[in-house]
Enzyme design. Structure first.
Site, mmCIF file in Angstrom:
data_model
loop_
_atom_site.group_PDB
_atom_site.id
_atom_site.type_symbol
_atom_site.label_atom_id
_atom_site.label_comp_id
_atom_site.label_asym_id
_atom_site.label_seq_id
_atom_site.Cartn_x
_atom_site.Cartn_y
_atom_site.Cartn_z
ATOM 1 N N GLU A 17 0.823 -1.212 0.000
ATOM 2 C CA GLU A 17 0.000 0.000 0.000
ATOM 3 C C GLU A 17 0.856 1.261 0.000
ATOM 4 O OE1 GLU A 17 -3.443 -0.335 2.464
ATOM 5 O OE2 GLU A 17 -3.684 -2.426 1.946
HETATM 6 C C1 LIG Z 1 -6.595 0.047 4.991
HETATM 7 N N1 LIG Z 1 -5.970 -1.091 4.392
HETATM 8 C C2 LIG Z 1 -6.667 -2.177 4.131
HETATM 9 N N2 LIG Z 1 -7.865 -2.318 4.502
HETATM 10 N N3 LIG Z 1 -5.991 -3.121 3.404
HETATM 11 C C3 LIG Z 1 -6.671 -4.100 2.764
HETATM 12 O O1 LIG Z 1 -7.890 -4.162 2.769
HETATM 13 N N4 LIG Z 1 -5.900 -4.988 2.127
HETATM 14 C C4 LIG Z 1 -6.446 -6.068 1.400
#
Ligand SMILES: CNC(=N)NC(=O)NC
Length: 283
Positions: free
Chosen positions: A123
């Site tokens: 991310e």
């Molecule tokens: C805020 N980061 C997340 N909710 N990450 C994910 O949903 N990863 C699959």
């Protein structure tokens, strides 16, 4: 056959993994997270599995050493026919595989368990290292031809995904579960409001022009009803029903964030959100 894939490892007061392995409606369980990546070759990764593990780490690292329940439960999960993937990244992870060399040197001290593959939930700090890393995983996988090993990724829904876009174009993924939440402009929820920015069609085109055009594309959804991007079962039925029929070869199923929230989200008939999703897929 379309699947339900759920993330497990960051749930509030979550149950141990075996509890979820017994749920017949789950097909793929993604363990989150290896959340610290090595800065250089020879560095150790680090991990976090929420309330699991006993807090001990390998000397001088952030890699949890006492994840007894997880390591005990993985074999039974696999015996129940689940695909178990280990996820690298997650929110706030120290990611950023610096370069080709670091990517290839990412140590694999993941106990003597055989998981079914790796998930990239990168991310932040994405980039080219992930393409090399996945290609190296593929090389390792090739020496076990009798095993089915997988690579998956969880990009955000904006195209190209800043972190995984390059890797998706250049390295072969088996599953891509797009987080059709967290980003208002292209969320699944936006299908139901005036903006209608939901971009599954564009993601199909990304997959078809990627390094693995036969990768399966999943609709990622929040399982927590308090999420701003939450869809009711009826909304999912409409949305999935449309895209499952439009793209039968590429549509892979539904991904949920995450397992415990889904368990706690029970409808009037007493079905958990995961069970509701399974009904949507097989309705
Ligand atoms: C805020 N980061 C997340 N909710 N990450 C994910 O949903 N990863 C699959």
């Amino acid at each position: 056959k379309s699947n339900v894939a759920v993330y497990w490892g960051q749930g509030y007061n979550q149950d141990r993994l075996s509890h979820f392995c017994q749920e017949s409606t789950l097909d793929i369980i993604i363990l989150g997270f290896i959340n610290v990546f090595p800065e250089a070759v020879g560095d150790w990764p680090g991990s976090n599995f929420g309330n699991q593990c006993d807090g001990t780490v390998y000397e001088g690292t952030e890699l949890l050493e006492g994840c007894h329940q997880i390591w005990e439960d993985i074999p039974s999960c696999k015996a129940m026919g689940k695909t178990v993937l280990l996820s690298l990244g997650g929110e706030g992870a120290t990611t950023g595989v610096l370069d080709h060399e670091t990517a290839l040197g990412f140590p694999r001290p993941f106990q003597n368990n055989t998981i079914d593959g790796f998930d990239f939930d990168v991310e932040s700090d994405g980039g080219h290292g992930y393409g090399s890393m996945i290609t190296r995983f593929r090389e390792h996988y090739a020496s076990y031809p009798e095993e089915n090993f997988y690579i998956s990724g969880a990009p955000q829904c904006e195209i190209p995904d800043a972190q995984l876009g390059y890797a998706i174009d250049h390295a072969a993924f088996d599953f891509i579960w797009v987080q059709f939440y967290n980003t208002p402009s292209c969320s699944a929820a936006s299908y139901f409001d005036l903006t209608d920015g939901f971009n599954f069609d564009a993601w199909v085109a990304v997959v078809l022009s990627s390094a693995n055009p036969s990768a399966k594309l999943y609709i990622g959804l929040p399982a927590d009803p308090t999420s701003a991007y939450y869809l009711t079962e009826d909304q999912v039925t409409e949305l999935v029903g449309k895209y499952m029929l439009l793209y039968p070869d590429t549509f892979g199923g539904i991904m949920l964030w995450e397992a415990t929230a889904a368990d706690n989200n029970v409808d009037a008939q007493g079905l958990t959100y995961t069970e509701q999703m399974k009904e949507v897929l097989y309705y």
